[in-house]
Design a protein around this motif. Structure first.
Motif, short mmCIF file in Angstrom:
data_model
loop_
_atom_site.label_atom_id
_atom_site.label_comp_id
_atom_site.label_asym_id
_atom_site.label_seq_id
_atom_site.Cartn_x
_atom_site.Cartn_y
_atom_site.Cartn_z
N ALA A 375 0.86 -1.20 0.00
CA ALA A 375 0.00 0.00 0.00
C ALA A 375 0.88 1.25 0.00
N GLY A 376 1.91 1.23 0.85
CA GLY A 376 2.83 2.37 0.93
C GLY A 376 3.58 2.57 -0.37
N ALA A 377 3.98 1.45 -0.99
CA ALA A 377 4.75 1.53 -2.23
C ALA A 377 3.91 2.16 -3.34
N PHE A 378 2.63 1.76 -3.45
CA PHE A 378 1.77 2.36 -4.48
C PHE A 378 1.54 3.84 -4.20
N ARG A 379 1.36 4.19 -2.91
CA ARG A 379 1.10 5.60 -2.57
C ARG A 379 2.33 6.45 -2.85
N ALA A 380 3.51 5.88 -2.60
CA ALA A 380 4.75 6.65 -2.81
C ALA A 380 5.02 6.83 -4.30
N GLY A 381 4.37 6.00 -5.12
CA GLY A 381 4.53 6.13 -6.57
C GLY A 381 5.29 4.97 -7.17
N ALA A 382 4.58 4.22 -8.00
CA ALA A 382 5.21 3.09 -8.69
C ALA A 382 5.27 3.45 -10.17
N PRO A 383 6.48 3.66 -10.73
CA PRO A 383 6.58 4.05 -12.14
C PRO A 383 5.81 3.08 -13.04
N GLU A 384 5.08 3.61 -14.01
CA GLU A 384 4.24 2.83 -14.92
C GLU A 384 3.17 2.03 -14.18
N GLY A 385 2.95 2.32 -12.90
CA GLY A 385 1.98 1.53 -12.12
C GLY A 385 2.50 0.16 -11.76
N GLU A 386 3.81 -0.07 -11.99
CA GLU A 386 4.40 -1.40 -11.75
C GLU A 386 4.91 -1.49 -10.32
N LEU A 387 4.32 -2.39 -9.56
CA LEU A 387 4.74 -2.55 -8.17
C LEU A 387 6.24 -2.81 -8.06
N VAL A 388 6.77 -3.65 -8.95
CA VAL A 388 8.18 -4.03 -8.82
C VAL A 388 9.12 -2.85 -9.09
N LEU A 389 8.60 -1.79 -9.72
CA LEU A 389 9.45 -0.62 -10.01
C LEU A 389 9.38 0.43 -8.89
N SER A 390 8.53 0.21 -7.91
CA SER A 390 8.46 1.18 -6.81
C SER A 390 9.77 1.10 -6.03
N PRO A 391 10.26 2.23 -5.52
CA PRO A 391 11.53 2.20 -4.81
C PRO A 391 11.56 1.16 -3.67
N ALA A 392 10.45 1.07 -2.91
CA ALA A 392 10.45 0.14 -1.77
C ALA A 392 10.59 -1.31 -2.24
N MET A 393 9.88 -1.66 -3.32
CA MET A 393 9.94 -3.05 -3.79
C MET A 393 11.25 -3.34 -4.51
N GLN A 394 11.81 -2.31 -5.14
CA GLN A 394 13.14 -2.51 -5.74
C GLN A 394 14.13 -2.96 -4.67
N ILE A 395 14.07 -2.28 -3.52
CA ILE A 395 14.99 -2.63 -2.43
C ILE A 395 14.68 -4.04 -1.91
N ALA A 396 13.39 -4.29 -1.70
CA ALA A 396 13.00 -5.60 -1.16
C ALA A 396 13.43 -6.72 -2.11
N LEU A 397 13.28 -6.48 -3.41
CA LEU A 397 13.66 -7.53 -4.38
C LEU A 397 15.18 -7.68 -4.45
N ALA A 398 15.89 -6.56 -4.36
CA ALA A 398 17.35 -6.65 -4.40
C ALA A 398 17.86 -7.50 -3.23
#
Ligand code: 6PG
Length: 473
Positions: A375-398
């Protein structure tokens, strides 16, 4: 007699639990049921809550007992029974009244019913209800699709009975007509993927590392706090720790490895494909359930295709496995949210992914700390609406994809199946490939079917003469 705020038809397990939940939260209910003898028994068993529950044997009385505009919630099996009940109830209602279907309906049916009832001035709401009996009784997550008018009437009651995340009620009007049932369908698809990947980790530890159920359960118990904190991990820890009273053996070891399914996971995959989306992690989970039901074939294949048994396995450490599960879970959710986005465009629903993540944080089967992060990742802004491109998820995936890669690699080397985790990883690796391999697919298509292709230098579409290399437009 004072009129009730809501009518509830169908007092099976979920209907009863919801009726008691309404009553406990001060909402008066009038109930009806096909099997009439169950009504009085239910009200007797409701104890002090019976004060706010009235039983009726005839639909006419149920309707007459309701405040206007009327709201009637169906908790009955999805499919034909819903159409049959609508046919009986709609003539008794007046324009402005609402029928809510709280079952796991196919959203196409919900759209059809919504259109048909709108023509009569009636509202039809498709509502996904998640959380099983316990959720329905003490706080479900609810995904509501329907008109603004029907939501205005239903909202105060819904917010009272919904699960709370802190003070936040886990219910929302996610969009019109079939939106609520579609969101619930995708919730279930994610549920399938999450359960499937958890089972894959269990399988690696059982078959690759030779761990007993209780030991695996203890590991899942450790994971109930921290980045994997979730209802499904709690359920897994609990069931793995349970022994059979009669034999003293782990109960899970006595259960046939043949998974049931009612169809919502399959619907998610079918709809994803219709929308041109990939739901590979969800599809892997649906397929694994399908294969699980072919026990006889698997028994023969185990003898014929693995005569020497599985190869020796080097199962990664618990921390690596935890990373794998978290990465797989993030990617499965990302696929689910992509399906929601595609459907939102296709059907003009304006679904809000952050709002949907919000209402999945408590009450529902996939509730997890991850959903708060999402929820926080979408609110902070996910480029192209892609969850995996949100800064928070980028870090989590890395942080976690290396664990996923190591786990899938170890499983593949040992010949142990991890179709969900592998699908999630395959999708992730495809997604981050700026130059893929579809140029070759296009060449093949043009070679055998003159399907033409676009050139990287901007030309095309063109067809090549594959003998000379010459192009024609
Ligand atoms: C929920 C669940 C529920 C579903 C069961 C069983 O959100 O409460 O998704 O709606 O019916 O989980 O589903 P399957 O039988 O398809 O596994």
């Amino acid at each position: 007699m004072k009129k009730a705020e809501i009518g509830l038809y169908g007092i099976g397990t979920m209907g009863r639990a919801l009726a008691l939940n309404f009553a406990e939260n001060g909402v008066s209910v009038v109930v009806g049921n096909r099997e009439l003898d169950q009504i009085a028994a239910f009200i007797r068993a409701a104890g002090p809550l019976a004060e706010r529950i009235r039983g009726t044997e005839r639909l006419e009385d149920l309707v007459a007992g309701l405040q206007v505009p009327r709201t009637v919630l169906f908790m009955i099996p999805s499919g034909d029974p819903v159409d049959q009940m609508i046919a009986q109830l709609a003539p008794l209602l007046e324009p402005g009244d609402t029928i809510i279907d709280g079952g796991n309906a196919d959203f196409h049916d919900t759209r059809r019913r919504s259109d048909a009832l709108a023509a009569k001035g009636l509202h039809f709401v498709g509502m996904g209800v998640s959380g099983g009996e316990e959720g329905a009784r003490h706080g479900p997550s609810m995904m509501v699709g329907g008109s603004d008018d029907s939501w205005r009437t239903f909202r105060p009651m819904a917010e009272k009975i919904a699960a709370k995340y802190g003070d936040f009620p886990c219910v929302a009007h996610v969009g019109p007509d079939g939106a609520g049932h579609f969101v619930k369908t995708v919730h279930n698809g994610i549920e399938y993927a999450d359960m499937g990947m958890i089972a894959e980790i269990y399988g690696l530890l059982r078959d690759g590392a030779g761990w007993e159920a209780a030991r695996i359960g203890a590991l899942f118990g450790d994971w109930t706090t921290g980045p994997l904190a979730s209802f499904l991990v709690e359920v897994t820890a609990h069931v793995l720790a349970t022994t059979d009273r009669e034999t003293g053996l782990p109960l899970v070891d006595l259960i046939r490895d043949t998974a049931g399914q009612k169809g919502t996971g399959r619907w998610t995959v079918i709809e994803a494909l219709h929308l041109g989306q990939s739901a590979s992690a969800i599809e892997a989970a649906v397929a694994a359930r399908n294969w699980s039901s072919e026990a006889a074939t698997r028994a023969v294949a185990a003898d014929v295709l693995s005569p020497g048994g599985a190869a020796a396995a080097r199962i990664p450490s618990a921390d690596v496995l935890a990373g794998a599960l978290r990465a797989g879970r993030i990617l499965a959710h990302a696929q689910g949210f992509r399906i929601l986005r595609a459907a939102s465009v296709e059907y003009g629903w304006s679904l809000d992914p952050a709002q949907i993540a919000d209402i999945w944080r408590a009450g529902c089967i996939i509730r997890s700390d991850l959903l708060n992060e999402i929820a926080g990742a979408f609110r902070a802004g996910a480029p192209e609406g892609e969850l995996v491109l949100s800064p928070a998820m980028q870090i989590a995936l890395a942080e976690t994809v290396p664990g996923l890669r190591a786990t899938v690699g170890a499983a593949v080397a040992a010949g142990l199946p991890v179709p969900g985790l592998a699908a999630a990883l395959g999708w992730y690796d495809s997604l981050r490939q700026a130059r893929g391999t579809a140029n070759l697919i296009q060449a093949q298509r043009d070679f055998f079917g003159a399907h033409r292709f676009e050139r990287t230098d901007g030309g095309g579409p063109v067809h090549a003469d594959w003998a000379s290399g010459e192009m024609t437009g």
